[in-house]
Enzyme design. Structure first.
Site, PDB file in Angstrom:
ATOM      1  N   CYS A 113      81.187  15.040   4.440  1.00  0.00           N
ATOM      2  CA  CYS A 113      79.888  14.997   3.763  1.00  0.00           C
ATOM      3  C   CYS A 113      79.786  16.059   2.683  1.00  0.00           C
ATOM      4  O   CYS A 113      78.762  16.169   2.012  1.00  0.00           O
ATOM      5  CB  CYS A 113      78.734  15.078   4.747  1.00  0.00           C
ATOM      6  SG  CYS A 113      79.074  15.880   6.292  1.00  0.00           S
ATOM      7  N   CYS A 117      77.175  17.767  12.650  1.00  0.00           N
ATOM      8  CA  CYS A 117      76.437  18.867  12.020  1.00  0.00           C
ATOM      9  C   CYS A 117      76.286  20.030  13.006  1.00  0.00           C
ATOM     10  O   CYS A 117      76.364  21.197  12.619  1.00  0.00           O
ATOM     11  CB  CYS A 117      75.047  18.411  11.580  1.00  0.00           C
ATOM     12  SG  CYS A 117      75.091  17.075  10.380  1.00  0.00           S
TER      13      CYS A 117
END
Lengths: 176, 133
Positions: free
Chosen positions: B37, B106
């Site tokens: 990402c 994350c």
């Protein structure tokens, strides 16, 4: 004609290589597109129509994958048996991350200052970096240094993301 | 995709954003990134002589979940010893924030960041005379 090919390169009759002639890719894409266009199967039975649809979608996937240098790099690694998306922090160079962090901070202040010229200059310099990292990937991949090529691909992912963010920032500022 | 209230809260009011002086021998810096990402995260801790984390700061360029994970983590580690902080697992962060499966990475990034920061401060202390150049 069947589309059962070993890989997307073969599907487009292109050599398995990072170096790619855009014109060749475009020509091969157009040819396959017309050959397998779903409209040609409009009067056929359900099974044939479904097949035509699947083939078109595969040709489109192949085109998108080969056209983008970033996706092409990941795909080449995949063919070489390397999972480019699997990652470990140890593979990332700390100096590179530090540099990315600094560039994100620079970008943030350019956005705050609404400095379009600064954004353009930044984009130019990141694009130059991108070109040199792409060349590095090609050298490594061609030499069969897949582990190194994967690290380089991971760096490219950050660079592409950064360019994306610059584009978004410019669009936002120009909308004022 | 809808973020949970807790993620939104940390995203809109991130705690402990900023930086600590990396030259300080008591400061450990963890720099991590997620290539898929393009997220980059810097997490820093200031550790006293007793090994207790007195201050923590972060800066994350990434999605809401990455920002929330690092923000929450800085809150959690303050006042803990580094050994205790090293035991925090990404699953605890993910659970607290209600992260969906696609955003678990994350929280992994945040765990990697605190581990890197702890190992950085330990390294500094082990070689304090060498690293002070």
């Amino acid at each position: 004609m069947s589309l059962q090919k070993a890989n997307y390169f073969e599907l487009f009759s292109l050599p398995v290589s990072f170096q790619l002639e855009n014109a060749q890719l475009e020509a091969a894409y157009k040819k396959l597109q017309s050959e397998f266009h779903p409209d040609k199967a409009v009067n056929a039975d359900d099974r044939t129509r479904l097949q035509a649809l699947q083939q078109t979608s595969m040709v489109n996937d192949a085109y998108v994958t080969l056209k983008s240098p970033l996706k092409r790099a990941a795909y080449l690694l995949k063919i070489a048996g390397i999972d480019a998306e699997e990652h470990n922090q140890l593979h990332l160079d700390e100096g590179f991350l530090l540099q990315q962090m600094e560039m994100r901070e620079t970008l943030e202040s350019l956005i705050d200052d609404e400095d379009l010229e600064g954004l353009d200059a930044m984009k130019d310099s990141i694009n130059k970096e991108k070109t040199s990292i792409l060349a590095h990937f090609e050298t490594q991949f061609t030499a069969g240094e897949f582990v190194g090529a994967k690290s380089t691909y991971n760096q490219l992912q950050f660079v592409y993301k950064l360019l994306d963010e610059i584009d978004k920032a410019e669009e936002k500022l120009l909308d004022y | 995709m809808a973020y949970s209230d807790k993620v939104l809260d940390h995203y809109e009011n991130p705690r402990n954003v900023g930086r600590l002086d990396d030259k300080d021998q008591d400061v450990g810096t963890g720099m991590v990134g997620a290539p898929a990402c393009g997220d980059v995260m810097r997490l820093q801790i200031k550790v006293n002589k007793e090994g207790v984390i007195e201050d923590a700061k972060f800066k994350t360029y990434g999605c809401g979940s990455a920002i929330a994970s690092s923000s929450l983590l800085t809150e959690w580690v303050k006042g803990r010893t580094i050994d205790d902080a090293a035991k925090i697992r990404n699953t605890e962060i993910a659970q607290e924030l209600g992260l969906p499966p696609v955003k678990i990475h994350c929280s992994v990034l945040a765990e990697d960041a605190i581990k890197a920061a702890i190992s950085d401060v330990k390294k500094k202390r082990g070689e304090s005379t060498e690293t002070a150049q």
